[in-house]
Design a protein around this motif. Structure first.
Motif, PDB file in Angstrom:
ATOM      1  N   ASN A 273      24.550  26.513  14.628  1.00 27.38           N
ATOM      2  CA  ASN A 273      25.158  25.643  15.458  1.00 27.38           C
ATOM      3  C   ASN A 273      26.408  26.620  15.063  1.00 27.38           C
ATOM      4  O   ASN A 273      26.508  27.106  14.884  1.00 27.38           O
ATOM      5  CB  ASN A 273      25.437  23.822  14.851  1.00 27.38           C
TER       6      ASN A 273
ATOM      7  N   THR B 268      26.897  17.978   7.192  1.00 23.41           N
ATOM      8  CA  THR B 268      25.512  16.258   6.863  1.00 23.41           C
ATOM      9  C   THR B 268      24.121  17.443   7.423  1.00 23.41           C
ATOM     10  O   THR B 268      23.066  16.370   7.180  1.00 23.41           O
ATOM     11  CB  THR B 268      26.401  15.789   8.384  1.00 23.41           C
ATOM     12  N   GLY B 269      24.235  18.306   8.287  1.00 26.50           N
ATOM     13  CA  GLY B 269      22.964  19.067   8.133  1.00 26.50           C
ATOM     14  C   GLY B 269      22.598  18.373  10.021  1.00 26.50           C
ATOM     15  O   GLY B 269      21.534  18.848  10.654  1.00 26.50           O
ATOM     16  N   THR B 270      24.140  17.659  11.160  1.00 23.59           N
ATOM     17  CA  THR B 270      23.273  17.024  12.014  1.00 23.59           C
ATOM     18  C   THR B 270      24.205  17.925  12.241  1.00 23.59           C
ATOM     19  O   THR B 270      25.423  17.837  12.457  1.00 23.59           O
ATOM     20  CB  THR B 270      23.734  15.775  11.887  1.00 23.59           C
ATOM     21  N   GLY B 271      23.885  19.288  13.716  1.00 23.96           N
ATOM     22  CA  GLY B 271      26.011  19.853  14.583  1.00 23.96           C
ATOM     23  C   GLY B 271      25.877  20.704  12.862  1.00 23.96           C
ATOM     24  O   GLY B 271      27.265  21.310  14.066  1.00 23.96           O
ATOM     25  N   GLN B 272      25.791  21.007  11.911  1.00 27.51           N
ATOM     26  CA  GLN B 272      26.516  21.536  11.103  1.00 27.51           C
ATOM     27  C   GLN B 272      25.321  21.864   9.981  1.00 27.51           C
ATOM     28  O   GLN B 272      24.542  21.369  10.152  1.00 27.51           O
ATOM     29  CB  GLN B 272      27.578  21.346  10.495  1.00 27.51           C
TER      30      GLN B 272
ATOM     31  N   LYS C  96      23.583  22.290   6.452  1.00 25.99           N
ATOM     32  CA  LYS C  96      23.502  20.627   5.589  1.00 25.99           C
ATOM     33  C   LYS C  96      24.394  20.783   3.572  1.00 25.99           C
ATOM     34  O   LYS C  96      23.589  22.008   3.735  1.00 25.99           O
ATOM     35  CB  LYS C  96      22.048  20.229   5.092  1.00 25.99           C
TER      36      LYS C  96
END
Length: 403
Positions: free
Chosen positions: A197, A241-245, A247
């Motif tokens: 990302n 978070t693993g969402t957009g970045q 994990k």
């Protein structure tokens, strides 16, 4: 020619180049204004569905004449600028490597002309990628981001990295000479996918500072960009978070009997403290195959709490490094300090086998911005990173028992 004279000529040449680029920009802006005026006249006539008046015809003829003249001026100015650019290496600076000079970097920052960099540019995309600067940023980030120096690094050209991981279950067997050999079970495999990302930094400097010829553009960009990248990336690799970045390594599910993709967690015997037996249990909880290259990650408070613990012979189990640059040790294994770790947790394992940090081959892209903050030049730098656990069996967490 004396070196001082060469530098003076280079400064004068650079100043002239910047002024010419600014003049070219002004010409193009004037052309846009003339076209807008001509379109306004034509649009009015068409909207009112009538013939052009004598005055409008005269105005339009004059505008077209001015456009012809300014087009010729732009054509000559652009051609001359292109010719002079080819003389940069001969008459002012000789390029001896892929590293652009401070003069070329300044021209890019002040004018946005990426062609002056000569390397790693994308004219269609309007951005620059300077390989030498990208390497400096990468080195500085490895020094500042704990997991970049410990985890397995992977560089990809796609949007995600995939790895097949064995979860065990394979079998072998013994056989005497001429004895029939039965088929054995094979290991079970699972796939791990880590997406990359965008991470961006937006350093800025005043136009006045950039105009000073002794201001090192590359050093400024490298230090500012690596510092901003490092802070955000380091945090994400621990708690992302693993969402957009990425994990983060601390965000995975934990269990005393972990399944694939889960990290093993053990707790201290007593509430709120670590003792000798807890640290021994942490070492034992990691499978023997991962212990040889294992190390610890904890914060300063956790390290301080361990420094007073002695083994059964009276020796301290935590030893501070005596050589600059070397890590402290706990039971002879390296200790790495990072404040993203909470006070009540210690991570132990073969970090290289347990976690992977992914970067993209596109490197650090730079786009100049002189618009959003008047009086400042900002460089919008973007790079792509990802991170994730690849072999969860290689990691164990010791957590203080809750009160």
């Amino acid at each position: 020619m004396p070196e001082s004279t060469c530098k003076q000529n280079l400064i004068r040449f650079n100043s002239l180049q910047v002024n010419k680029m600014k003049r070219l920009l002004e010409l193009r802006q004037n052309k846009a204004s003339l076209v807008k005026s001509a379109n306004s006249i034509m649009s009015k006539v068409e909207t009112e569905k009538r013939s052009m008046t004598g005055e409008e015809n005269t105005q339009l003829t004059e505008l077209r004449s001015q456009l012809t003249a300014i087009n010729s001026h732009i054509e000559h100015a652009q051609a001359l600028a292109d010719e002079e650019r080819t003389l940069i290496g001969e008459s002012t600076e000789e390029r001896t490597s892929d590293k652009p000079s401070n003069t070329e970097m300044r021209t890019f920052v002040q004018t946005g002309d990426i062609r002056s960099l000569s390397v790693g540019v994308n004219a269609d995309g309007g951005f620059a990628v300077v390989p030498s600067l990208d390497k400096v940023i990468a080195v500085q980030m490895r020094d500042q981001v704990t997991l970049m120096g410990l985890a397995t690094p992977k560089t990809i050209s796609s949007s995600s990295y995939e790895q097949i991981v064995s979860v065990g279950g394979g079998q072998s067997g013994w056989a005497a000479e001429s004895e029939t050999r039965s088929e054995t079970a094979t290991s079970k495999m699972n796939k791990v996918s880590i997406a990359v990302n965008a991470l961006y930094a937006y350093p800025k400097a005043t136009i006045e500072i950039l105009d000073q010829n002794d201001f090192n553009i590359e050093e400024w960009l490298a230090s500012e960009t690596s510092a901003q990248f490092a802070e955000d990336l380091n945090k994400a690799l621990f708690v992302g978070t693993g969402t957009g970045q990425p994990k983060g390594i601390l965000t995975y599910t934990r269990s005393a009997t972990p399944a694939f993709g889960e990290i093993k967690e053990i707790t201290s015997a007593a509430s709120g403290v670590f003792d000798l037996d807890d640290v021994r249990a942490l070492k034992k909880a990691l499978p023997k195959a991962y212990r040889k290259a294992a190390s610890y990650i904890m914060n300063d408070n956790a390290a301080y709490a361990l420094q007073g613990i002695k083994d059964t012979t009276g020796r301290y189990i935590y030893l501070e490094a005596v050589t600059a640059g070397e890590p402290d040790t706990l039971f002879g294994k390296p200790v790495h300090i990072d404040e993203q770790m909470p006070d009540d947790e210690i991570l132990f394992g073969d970090i290289a086998r347990g976690y992977t940090v992914v970067s993209h081959t596109s490197g650090t892209k730079m786009i100049k911005d002189m618009i959003t903050t008047p009086g400042f030049v900002k460089l919008h730098n973007t790079a792509y990173f990802g991170g994730g656990v690849t072999d969860s069996k290689a990691l164990v967490v010791l957590k203080k028992k809750a009160a």
